[in-house]
Write a protein that holds these residues in place. Structure first.
Motif, mmCIF file in Angstrom:
data_model
loop_
_atom_site.group_PDB
_atom_site.id
_atom_site.type_symbol
_atom_site.label_atom_id
_atom_site.label_comp_id
_atom_site.label_asym_id
_atom_site.label_seq_id
_atom_site.Cartn_x
_atom_site.Cartn_y
_atom_site.Cartn_z
ATOM 1 N N VAL A 1 77.774 -27.283 22.636
ATOM 2 C CA VAL A 1 78.514 -26.096 23.073
ATOM 3 C C VAL A 1 78.540 -26.020 24.594
ATOM 4 C CG1 VAL A 1 78.498 -23.567 23.106
ATOM 5 C CG2 VAL A 1 78.109 -24.783 20.971
ATOM 6 N N ALA A 2 77.409 -26.312 25.240
ATOM 7 C CA ALA A 2 77.349 -26.277 26.700
ATOM 8 C C ALA A 2 78.305 -27.294 27.316
ATOM 9 C CB ALA A 2 75.915 -26.538 27.170
ATOM 10 N N ALA B 1 78.786 -10.286 35.909
ATOM 11 C CA ALA B 1 78.731 -9.419 34.733
ATOM 12 C C ALA B 1 78.360 -10.203 33.481
ATOM 13 C CB ALA B 1 80.082 -8.725 34.540
ATOM 14 N N ALA B 2 78.993 -11.351 33.281
ATOM 15 C CA ALA B 2 78.742 -12.136 32.072
ATOM 16 C C ALA B 2 77.338 -12.710 32.049
ATOM 17 C CB ALA B 2 79.778 -13.255 31.959
ATOM 18 N N SER B 3 76.829 -13.155 33.203
ATOM 19 C CA SER B 3 75.497 -13.764 33.230
ATOM 20 C C SER B 3 74.402 -12.738 32.961
ATOM 21 C CB SER B 3 75.260 -14.455 34.576
ATOM 22 O OG SER B 3 75.281 -13.527 35.643
ATOM 23 N N VAL B 4 74.553 -11.528 33.486
ATOM 24 C CA VAL B 4 73.563 -10.484 33.204
ATOM 25 C C VAL B 4 73.587 -10.116 31.727
ATOM 26 C CG1 VAL B 4 72.949 -8.080 33.651
ATOM 27 C CG2 VAL B 4 73.550 -9.589 35.550
ATOM 28 N N ALA B 5 74.792 -9.980 31.159
ATOM 29 C CA ALA B 5 74.899 -9.670 29.731
ATOM 30 C C ALA B 5 74.313 -10.794 28.879
ATOM 31 C CB ALA B 5 76.359 -9.427 29.355
ATOM 32 N N ALA B 6 74.573 -12.045 29.260
ATOM 33 C CA ALA B 6 74.034 -13.179 28.521
ATOM 34 C C ALA B 6 72.510 -13.255 28.660
ATOM 35 C CB ALA B 6 74.671 -14.469 29.008
ATOM 36 N N GLY C 1 74.298 -20.502 29.248
ATOM 37 C CA GLY C 1 73.605 -19.830 28.154
ATOM 38 C C GLY C 1 73.258 -20.784 27.026
ATOM 39 N N ALA C 2 74.236 -21.593 26.622
ATOM 40 C CA ALA C 2 73.968 -22.573 25.566
ATOM 41 C C ALA C 2 72.999 -23.639 26.060
ATOM 42 C CB ALA C 2 75.277 -23.210 25.108
ATOM 43 N N PHE D 1 80.813 -14.875 23.594
ATOM 44 C CA PHE D 1 79.600 -14.165 23.191
ATOM 45 C C PHE D 1 79.324 -14.336 21.696
ATOM 46 C CE2 PHE D 1 79.567 -12.495 27.370
ATOM 47 C CZ PHE D 1 78.262 -12.106 27.600
ATOM 48 N N ALA D 2 80.343 -14.559 20.901
ATOM 49 C CA ALA D 2 80.104 -14.903 19.497
ATOM 50 C C ALA D 2 79.383 -16.242 19.401
ATOM 51 C CB ALA D 2 81.430 -14.949 18.732
ATOM 52 N N LEU D 3 79.839 -17.224 20.167
ATOM 53 C CA LEU D 3 79.186 -18.530 20.173
ATOM 54 C C LEU D 3 77.763 -18.434 20.712
ATOM 55 C CD1 LEU D 3 81.962 -20.993 21.421
ATOM 56 C CD2 LEU D 3 80.785 -21.036 19.215
ATOM 57 N N LEU D 4 77.589 -17.660 21.776
ATOM 58 C CA LEU D 4 76.257 -17.531 22.363
ATOM 59 C C LEU D 4 75.288 -16.853 21.403
ATOM 60 C CD1 LEU D 4 74.668 -18.184 24.869
ATOM 61 C CD2 LEU D 4 75.351 -15.988 25.845
ATOM 62 N N LEU D 5 75.771 -15.872 20.646
ATOM 63 C CA LEU D 5 74.922 -15.227 19.649
ATOM 64 C C LEU D 5 74.512 -16.216 18.566
ATOM 65 C CD1 LEU D 5 73.589 -12.786 18.298
ATOM 66 C CD2 LEU D 5 75.825 -12.213 17.308
#
Length: 308
Positions: A39-40, A160-165, A216-217, A295-299
């Protein structure tokens, strides 16, 4: 009569002892970690494809530029909503978000997990800056102002995305579905706000989200025993529902974005439909689709790599 002494139990046998008290430490599973690595790599490839399609080609730049120009439509009303969203994205926001995620990990006694969160946030933002200012360029293919200045990936969206991740990586298993949905929505809102303010083009935002997905992945692929969850039987309530909700949103907005992109291509070929408003709405939908899908993939990656 002779007394007979009973033999003492050997260390580690079924009757007790130090070896019996120590259960084998759970280890990360190999297949989910390999999948996380794939994924990464795909996310990094997606960054390159986004740049190659929308920056290095005339048609791509034309579609991206139309979306930027279309943001002027109704900007006054929309900016009142978008400006506060962008206003919270700052160095202090990154520090507070990172500190929160690290404290959550440390409170659970997960030292390597705290390091993973720090690597994710720092690596994502550093990668965006290096790509934007050092690695990637922008050929001046259009006759517009500042045509040769590269703005891909978006720094605000990366923050924003990195903090949420990072929060998604750090929180306990049962909270991850909620954080994934909220994080995807917040990332999409931040990315859309940069479009409304004409700070960025859609491709800039998409590339930023993919950079965060890659990191994240990637950190999930490096999971250690301290990153694992407590062993539980069955599937956690909410995980499948959250993934389904995110993927449903991805499919719906992605289909509409592709339709808008087709119209813009028709416009670029001289056909009588499309235009800046269509490109603008298509870019918005594309940003939402990529944010929710990432975020679906990261979850999925985090839940699978964290299972003992």
């Amino acid at each position: 009569m002779t007394d007979r002494t009973l033999p003492l139990p050997a260390p580690g046998n079924a009757m007790g002892g130090p070896a019996a008290a120590r259960a084998p430490r759970p280890q990360p599973r190999l297949r989910p970690r390999i999948a996380a690595g794939v994924v990464a790599m795909l996310a990094l490839w997606g960054v390159w494809v986004t740049w190659d399609t929308f920056v290095r080609s005339t048609r791509g730049q034309h579609a991206d530029q139309l979306a930027l120009e279309g943001a002027a439509r109704g900007q006054g009303v929309l900016w009142e909503l978008a400006e506060p969203v962008l206003g919270v994205v700052s160095n202090s926001f990154v520090g507070l978000g990172l500190a929160t995620a690290v404290v959550l990990a440390l409170a659970r006694g997960r030292w390597w997990l705290a390091a993973q969160v720090a690597i994710l946030v720092a690596g994502s933002n550093l990668t965006t800056q290096v790509l934007k200012h050092v690695v990637l360029d922008r050929p001046a293919l259009l006759d517009v102002a500042r045509a040769d200045i590269n703005t891909l990936p978006s720094g605000h969206t990366t923050v924003a995305a990195s903090v949420a991740a990072g929060l998604l990586i750090a929180v306990p298993r049962r909270w991850r579905p909620v954080v994934a949905v909220a994080g995807g929505a917040y990332t999409a809102a931040t990315g859309a706000s940069t479009l409304i303010g004409q700070w960025h083009r859609p491709a800039d935002v998409v590339a930023a989200v993919l950079v965060v997905l890659a990191w994240g992945a990637g950190v999930c692929a490096l999971s250690s025993p301290s990153s694992l969850d407590q062993s539980r039987d069955g599937v956690e309530p909410g995980s499948s529902g959250a993934v389904g909700l995110l993927l449903l949103g991805t499919a719906a907005t992605g289909a509409l974005a592709l339709g808008a992109l087709g119209s813009v291509r028709g416009y670029s070929w001289g056909l009588p439909w499309g235009g800046d408003l269509t490109a603008y709405m298509g870019g918005m939908l594309g940003v939402v689709a990529v944010s929710l899908g990432s975020f679906a993939l990261l979850l999925l990656v985090r839940q699978s790599t964290a299972r003992p």
